[in-house]
Design an enzyme around this catalytic site. Structure first.
Site, PDB file in Angstrom:
ATOM      1  N   SER A   1      22.627 -90.231  39.272  1.00 40.16           N
ATOM      2  CA  SER A   1      23.556 -90.044  40.394  1.00 40.16           C
ATOM      3  C   SER A   1      23.114 -88.984  41.390  1.00 40.16           C
ATOM      4  O   SER A   1      23.528 -89.016  42.545  1.00 40.16           O
ATOM      5  CB  SER A   1      24.947 -89.690  39.866  1.00 40.16           C
ATOM      6  OG  SER A   1      24.884 -88.546  39.048  1.00 40.16           O
TER       7      SER A   1
ATOM      8  N   ASP B   1      31.353 -81.908  43.522  1.00 40.87           N
ATOM      9  CA  ASP B   1      32.284 -82.327  42.467  1.00 40.87           C
ATOM     10  C   ASP B   1      31.850 -81.668  41.166  1.00 40.87           C
ATOM     11  O   ASP B   1      31.117 -80.665  41.189  1.00 40.87           O
ATOM     12  CB  ASP B   1      32.374 -83.859  42.388  1.00 40.87           C
ATOM     13  CG  ASP B   1      31.066 -84.513  41.949  1.00 40.87           C
ATOM     14  OD1 ASP B   1      30.171 -83.812  41.426  1.00 40.87           O
ATOM     15  OD2 ASP B   1      30.933 -85.745  42.120  1.00 40.87           O
TER      16      ASP B   1
ATOM     17  N   HIS C   1      27.728 -82.628  40.978  1.00 38.62           N
ATOM     18  CA  HIS C   1      26.798 -82.891  42.084  1.00 38.62           C
ATOM     19  C   HIS C   1      26.943 -81.862  43.191  1.00 38.62           C
ATOM     20  O   HIS C   1      28.054 -81.490  43.543  1.00 38.62           O
ATOM     21  CB  HIS C   1      27.055 -84.300  42.647  1.00 38.62           C
ATOM     22  CG  HIS C   1      27.059 -85.356  41.589  1.00 38.62           C
ATOM     23  ND1 HIS C   1      28.209 -85.910  41.102  1.00 38.62           N
ATOM     24  CD2 HIS C   1      26.035 -85.925  40.910  1.00 38.62           C
ATOM     25  CE1 HIS C   1      27.902 -86.803  40.163  1.00 38.62           C
ATOM     26  NE2 HIS C   1      26.593 -86.828  40.026  1.00 38.62           N
TER      27      HIS C   1
END
Ligand code: NAG
Length: 367
Positions: free
Chosen positions: A45, A332, A335
């Protein structure tokens, strides 16, 4: 409801058309400038440019507000408020943002493609629902015959050997190891075996790329897992960085440097660059204000202590979002923000040997 969803798909189509128009314009300019090296991106991600979003599991792919809110002003499948590191790196290399392989209509592979997908691991049994590293390389193999059709055999060989293959992988493997052993101690032999399996499998995957002509590999090392809001939340830790995940990440990173070096002997012509993302991010966790970050422990978006509960964008959960992501290091629970990603990218691209070794990405591109 029907009207609302057809309206939103119309809006999506319009937005996508605008995006592809922009990308094509940039791409044409780049073609004219001649012998550009493509950038092929693999990972999780941290590098996801929309693969998970186009993979079609609702809610899995950074598709709702507030993702994308600063740079793109809308969600674009990236787990941050703006750009991910491969976007910046591609830009520095004079390339368009690497397009996610699964995005409908993406057929021009000459500048590279982004295969990275959220949750991806090296070890295939860990997260079966994700697009793991092996599947990403399988996708990469599929574009080679298409590239040959488009530009011919000779140009394809040139592109594949000039290309930079960029990786950010294995962080999720270690996170999963902790997740699966929350109430158990992880013995040091278990850690060592786990790491050896990861390194062994990475070698297999790199060799597949090497065998089709890939020579230039770039790696972002594993981040400070123990300082991540999500890890601290999961382990119920109150403090800046939890030691055990930190030690494990460092063990891997240390072993990886030696491993990459040995690959150079096994595979003639293998060239590489390793960016010490771990140290750079940890430095910012500890000394945020020096780098322009007021908040370095709590994510901008989420809930729970440190906003470490991964509720950001989840429609059935309540979460809060900060008003100025530029004050934050973490967007978040896991990240970093667009602003932080830009700082990392500058170091990866043009940094000196204290952050990127043995050469920086700019040098690797030019090789
Ligand atoms: C690759 O990973 C699997 C587990 O997914 C493991 O059984 C295997 O031994 C690993 N291969 C190498 C070469 O390390």
């Amino acid at each position: 409801m029907a009207t609302k969803s057809s309206l939103s798909s119309l809006i999506t189509i319009l937005l996508l058309t605008t995006i592809s128009a922009t990308v094509t314009a940039t791409a044409t300019a780049t073609v004219n400038s001649g012998k550009q090296a493509p950038l092929f991106v693999f990972g999780d991600s941290l590098y996801d440019g929309g693969m998970t979003f186009y993979n079609g599991i609702p809610g899995a792919g950074a598709e709702y507000w507030p993702y994308g809110e600063t740079h793109f002003q809308k969600p674009v499948g990236r787990f941050t408020d703006g750009r991910v590191i491969p976007d910046f790196l591609a830009h520095y290399a004079g390339l368009p943002f690497p397009e996610p392989y699964l995005k409908p209509g993406v057929e021009d592979y000459r500048f590279g493609i982004n295969f990275a997908s959220a949750g991806a691991c090296v070890l295939v049994e860990l997260r079966p629902e994700t697009i793991n590293l092996k599947m990403q390389i399988d996708y990469f193999m599929k574009i080679i015959p298409k590239l040959k059709e488009q530009v011919g055999e000779e140009e394809t060989s040139r592109l594949l050997s000039k290309a930079v293959y960029l990786f950010n992988i294995a962080g999720n493997d270690y996170v999963t190891l902790f997740q699966n052993n929350l109430k158990k101690t992880i013995s040091s032999s278990m850690k060592k075996d786990f790491m050896d399996q990861i390194l062994g499998n990475i070698t297999i995957h790199l060799k597949r790329i090497y065998d089709v002509g890939g020579r230039k590999f770039a790696f972002q090392n594993i981040g400070p897992l123990g300082c991540m809001p999500s890890m601290k939340y999961m382990l119920g830790y109150r403090g800046t960085c939890k030691k055990e995940p930190q030690d494990l990440a460092r063990m891997h990173n240390h072993a990886f440097v030696a491993h990459a070096n040995s690959l150079q002997t096994q595979f003639p012509g293998f060239k590489y660059s390793i960016y010490d993302f771990h140290s750079s991010l940890k430095l910012r966790v500890l000394s945020g204000p020096k780098y322009g970050f007021k908040e370095t422990q709590t994510g901008c978006c989420g809930s729970g202590r440190y906003h470490g509960d991964f509720t950001c964008q989840k429609k059935d959960k309540s979460f809060s979002v900060c008003s100025n992501p530029n004050d934050y290091l973490w967007f978040d629970a896991a990240h970093t923000t667009d602003k932080a990603n830009q700082q990392f990218s500058k170091e990866f691209w043009a940094g000196s040997s204290d952050v990127v070794t043995p050469v920086n990405l700019q040098t690797l591109f030019a090789m």
